[in-house]
Design a protein around this motif. Structure first.
Motif, PDB file in Angstrom:
ATOM      1  N   HIS A  99       0.022  17.242   5.905  1.00 43.29           N
ATOM      2  CA  HIS A  99      -0.706  17.482   4.659  1.00 43.29           C
ATOM      3  C   HIS A  99      -2.079  16.828   4.718  1.00 43.29           C
ATOM      4  CE1 HIS A  99      -1.770  16.960   0.362  1.00 43.29           C
ATOM      5  NE2 HIS A  99      -1.196  18.155   0.252  1.00 43.29           N
ATOM      6  N   ARG A 100      -2.132  15.589   5.210  1.00 45.66           N
ATOM      7  CA  ARG A 100      -3.405  14.873   5.286  1.00 45.66           C
ATOM      8  C   ARG A 100      -4.391  15.607   6.197  1.00 45.66           C
ATOM      9  NH1 ARG A 100      -1.920   9.968   7.538  1.00 45.66           N
ATOM     10  NH2 ARG A 100      -1.130   9.356   5.486  1.00 45.66           N
ATOM     11  N   ARG A 101      -3.889  16.036   7.360  1.00 46.39           N
ATOM     12  CA  ARG A 101      -4.768  16.719   8.311  1.00 46.39           C
ATOM     13  C   ARG A 101      -5.254  18.063   7.750  1.00 46.39           C
ATOM     14  NH1 ARG A 101      -6.054  16.502  13.852  1.00 46.39           N
ATOM     15  NH2 ARG A 101      -5.469  14.308  13.652  1.00 46.39           N
ATOM     16  N   ALA A 102      -4.381  18.791   7.061  1.00 45.90           N
ATOM     17  CA  ALA A 102      -4.773  20.077   6.487  1.00 45.90           C
ATOM     18  C   ALA A 102      -5.809  19.889   5.374  1.00 45.90           C
ATOM     19  CB  ALA A 102      -3.540  20.795   5.941  1.00 45.90           C
ATOM     20  N   VAL A 103      -5.587  18.894   4.529  1.00 45.93           N
ATOM     21  CA  VAL A 103      -6.545  18.619   3.448  1.00 45.93           C
ATOM     22  C   VAL A 103      -7.895  18.202   4.026  1.00 45.93           C
ATOM     23  CG1 VAL A 103      -7.077  17.047   1.540  1.00 45.93           C
ATOM     24  CG2 VAL A 103      -4.800  18.058   1.721  1.00 45.93           C
ATOM     25  N   ASP A 104      -7.859  17.402   5.094  1.00 47.68           N
ATOM     26  CA  ASP A 104      -9.102  17.002   5.752  1.00 47.68           C
ATOM     27  C   ASP A 104      -9.857  18.217   6.267  1.00 47.68           C
ATOM     28  OD1 ASP A 104      -8.639  14.355   5.259  1.00 47.68           O
ATOM     29  OD2 ASP A 104      -7.896  13.879   7.273  1.00 47.68           O
ATOM     30  N   ARG A 105      -9.116  19.186   6.803  1.00 48.56           N
ATOM     31  CA  ARG A 105      -9.752  20.398   7.319  1.00 48.56           C
ATOM     32  C   ARG A 105     -10.406  21.181   6.182  1.00 48.56           C
ATOM     33  NH1 ARG A 105      -9.435  23.957  11.728  1.00 48.56           N
ATOM     34  NH2 ARG A 105      -9.009  22.039  12.902  1.00 48.56           N
ATOM     35  N   VAL A 106      -9.711  21.273   5.045  1.00 51.27           N
ATOM     36  CA  VAL A 106     -10.258  21.987   3.892  1.00 51.27           C
ATOM     37  C   VAL A 106     -11.529  21.290   3.398  1.00 51.27           C
ATOM     38  CG1 VAL A 106      -9.878  22.596   1.477  1.00 51.27           C
ATOM     39  CG2 VAL A 106      -8.069  22.961   3.156  1.00 51.27           C
ATOM     40  N   ARG A 107     -11.443  19.964   3.283  1.00 50.90           N
ATOM     41  CA  ARG A 107     -12.605  19.217   2.807  1.00 50.90           C
ATOM     42  C   ARG A 107     -13.777  19.328   3.773  1.00 50.90           C
ATOM     43  NH1 ARG A 107      -9.351  13.756   0.871  1.00 50.90           N
ATOM     44  NH2 ARG A 107      -8.614  14.588  -1.137  1.00 50.90           N
ATOM     45  N   SER A 108     -13.466  19.287   5.056  1.00 48.10           N
ATOM     46  CA  SER A 108     -14.514  19.410   6.065  1.00 48.10           C
ATOM     47  C   SER A 108     -15.200  20.771   5.973  1.00 48.10           C
ATOM     48  CB  SER A 108     -13.919  19.208   7.458  1.00 48.10           C
ATOM     49  OG  SER A 108     -14.893  19.412   8.450  1.00 48.10           O
ATOM     50  N   GLN A 110     -15.273  22.722   3.323  1.00 45.78           N
ATOM     51  CA  GLN A 110     -16.005  22.791   2.059  1.00 45.78           C
ATOM     52  C   GLN A 110     -17.319  22.034   2.157  1.00 45.78           C
ATOM     53  OE1 GLN A 110     -15.110  24.593  -0.800  1.00 45.78           O
ATOM     54  NE2 GLN A 110     -17.256  24.108  -1.206  1.00 45.78           N
ATOM     55  N   ALA A 111     -17.268  20.861   2.794  1.00 44.03           N
ATOM     56  CA  ALA A 111     -18.489  20.062   2.954  1.00 44.03           C
ATOM     57  C   ALA A 111     -19.509  20.822   3.802  1.00 44.03           C
ATOM     58  CB  ALA A 111     -18.155  18.716   3.596  1.00 44.03           C
ATOM     59  N   ARG A 112     -19.014  21.500   4.846  1.00 40.83           N
ATOM     60  CA  ARG A 112     -19.912  22.277   5.689  1.00 40.83           C
ATOM     61  C   ARG A 112     -20.538  23.423   4.904  1.00 40.83           C
ATOM     62  NH1 ARG A 112     -16.467  23.873   9.015  1.00 40.83           N
ATOM     63  NH2 ARG A 112     -16.171  25.953   8.171  1.00 40.83           N
ATOM     64  N   ASP A 113     -19.726  24.114   4.114  1.00 40.44           N
ATOM     65  CA  ASP A 113     -20.246  25.210   3.302  1.00 40.44           C
ATOM     66  C   ASP A 113     -21.273  24.707   2.295  1.00 40.44           C
ATOM     67  OD1 ASP A 113     -18.613  26.918   4.660  1.00 40.44           O
ATOM     68  OD2 ASP A 113     -17.067  27.025   3.108  1.00 40.44           O
ATOM     69  N   ASP A 114     -20.968  23.556   1.682  1.00 37.97           N
ATOM     70  CA  ASP A 114     -21.897  22.980   0.700  1.00 37.97           C
ATOM     71  C   ASP A 114     -23.217  22.621   1.360  1.00 37.97           C
ATOM     72  OD1 ASP A 114     -19.968  23.264  -1.214  1.00 37.97           O
ATOM     73  OD2 ASP A 114     -19.352  21.160  -1.227  1.00 37.97           O
ATOM     74  N   ARG A 115     -23.125  22.026   2.561  1.00 37.39           N
ATOM     75  CA  ARG A 115     -24.350  21.658   3.263  1.00 37.39           C
ATOM     76  C   ARG A 115     -25.173  22.896   3.601  1.00 37.39           C
ATOM     77  NH1 ARG A 115     -20.937  18.105   6.047  1.00 37.39           N
ATOM     78  NH2 ARG A 115     -20.800  19.538   7.805  1.00 37.39           N
ATOM     79  N   GLU A 116     -24.483  23.943   4.058  1.00 39.89           N
ATOM     80  CA  GLU A 116     -25.191  25.168   4.426  1.00 39.89           C
ATOM     81  C   GLU A 116     -25.855  25.804   3.211  1.00 39.89           C
ATOM     82  OE1 GLU A 116     -22.263  27.553   6.332  1.00 39.89           O
ATOM     83  OE2 GLU A 116     -22.357  26.446   8.225  1.00 39.89           O
ATOM     84  N   GLN A 117     -25.125  25.817   2.086  1.00 38.79           N
ATOM     85  CA  GLN A 117     -25.696  26.394   0.871  1.00 38.79           C
ATOM     86  C   GLN A 117     -26.868  25.560   0.383  1.00 38.79           C
ATOM     87  OE1 GLN A 117     -22.574  26.890  -2.012  1.00 38.79           O
ATOM     88  NE2 GLN A 117     -21.441  28.336  -0.751  1.00 38.79           N
ATOM     89  N   ARG A 118     -26.685  24.221   0.441  1.00 33.72           N
ATOM     90  CA  ARG A 118     -27.755  23.337  -0.020  1.00 33.72           C
ATOM     91  C   ARG A 118     -28.969  23.475   0.895  1.00 33.72           C
ATOM     92  NH1 ARG A 118     -24.695  19.416  -0.714  1.00 33.72           N
ATOM     93  NH2 ARG A 118     -24.947  18.370   1.282  1.00 33.72           N
ATOM     94  N   PHE A 119     -28.706  23.544   2.197  1.00 28.81           N
ATOM     95  CA  PHE A 119     -29.802  23.694   3.150  1.00 28.81           C
ATOM     96  C   PHE A 119     -30.498  25.027   2.930  1.00 28.81           C
ATOM     97  CE2 PHE A 119     -31.473  25.202   7.214  1.00 28.81           C
ATOM     98  CZ  PHE A 119     -32.310  24.157   7.548  1.00 28.81           C
ATOM     99  N   GLY A 120     -29.694  26.083   2.717  1.00 27.53           N
ATOM    100  CA  GLY A 120     -30.282  27.391   2.493  1.00 27.53           C
ATOM    101  C   GLY A 120     -31.137  27.425   1.244  1.00 27.53           C
TER     102      GLY A 120
END
Length: 201
Positions: A99-108, A110-120
């Motif tokens: 569960h911890r590893r899966a949640v980390d993957r989701v957060r990672s 999401q963080a990547r998507d947020d960074r890309e959107q913010r950068f864009g």
């Protein structure tokens, strides 16, 4: 330990577990903590399915699910020495890791998507708008400066004081020591010339 963190095919120093009777997952994980590869091979089918199920419920992506599940099982081998049977079952330990590893993957992700959107947003549209606005403003200022240069000295001084300095007609007349009527005439003529120079309809 073989490639990708998996244990290599070697004895763990505790005998072949297959020669022993049935062992619980807890007993097997304790043996895994001692480096017993055979114990891990026996533990694998007991936890692999539940681990895959937990990861799948969190990620809902088959490709990522399999990848993360494999990572969890590697982590199970590596972290086995930290397992304490008194604090919970081996399955609970494995599912907590999953569960911890899966949640980390989701957060990672999401963080990547947020960074890309913010950068864009920041380096795309907003930066483009800001640069375009700055260029336009600078061009307009240059054009105004050029057009002001085409006015007579009195026209230019009157326009600058009245429309850029916020002075009233009377204040402009006093500052330039010029009759009020003359100032009004120069302002009118100057503004007409500015309008024509700037191409304002």
């Amino acid at each position: 330990m073989g490639e990708s963190g998996w244990p290599s095919r070697r004895g763990g120093g505790h005998g072949d577990q297959r020669e022993m009777g049935p062992a619980t997952a807890e007993q097997l994980l304790v043996e895994v903590a001692k480096g017993d590869v055979t114990a891990f091979e026996r533990l694998y089918p007991l936890v692999a399915g539940p681990v895959l199920g937990v990861v799948r419920r969190v990620l809902r992506d088959s490709a990522q699910t399999e990848e993360v599940a494999q990572d969890v099982l590697v982590e199970l081998w590596r972290t086995a020495p930290r397992y304490d049977p008194a604090k919970g079952s081996a399955l609970t330990w494995a599912l907590t890791l999953a569960h911890r590893r899966a949640v980390d993957r989701v957060r990672s992700a999401q963080a990547r998507d947020d960074r890309e959107q913010r950068f864009g947003a920041e380096s795309g549209a907003r930066d483009f708008d800001e640069v375009a606005e700055a260029v336009t403003t600078n061009l307009e200022r240059e054009q105004v400066r050029r057009c002001l240069g085409s006015l007579t000295t009195l026209q230019r001084e009157s326009v600058v004081l009245a429309y850029y300095g916020g002075r009233t007609y009377i204040e402009v007349a006093e500052l330039l020591s010029t009759p009020l009527g003359t100032i009004k005439t120069r302002l009118r003529d100057g503004l007409i010339r500015l309008r024509d120079c700037l191409g304002v309809a």
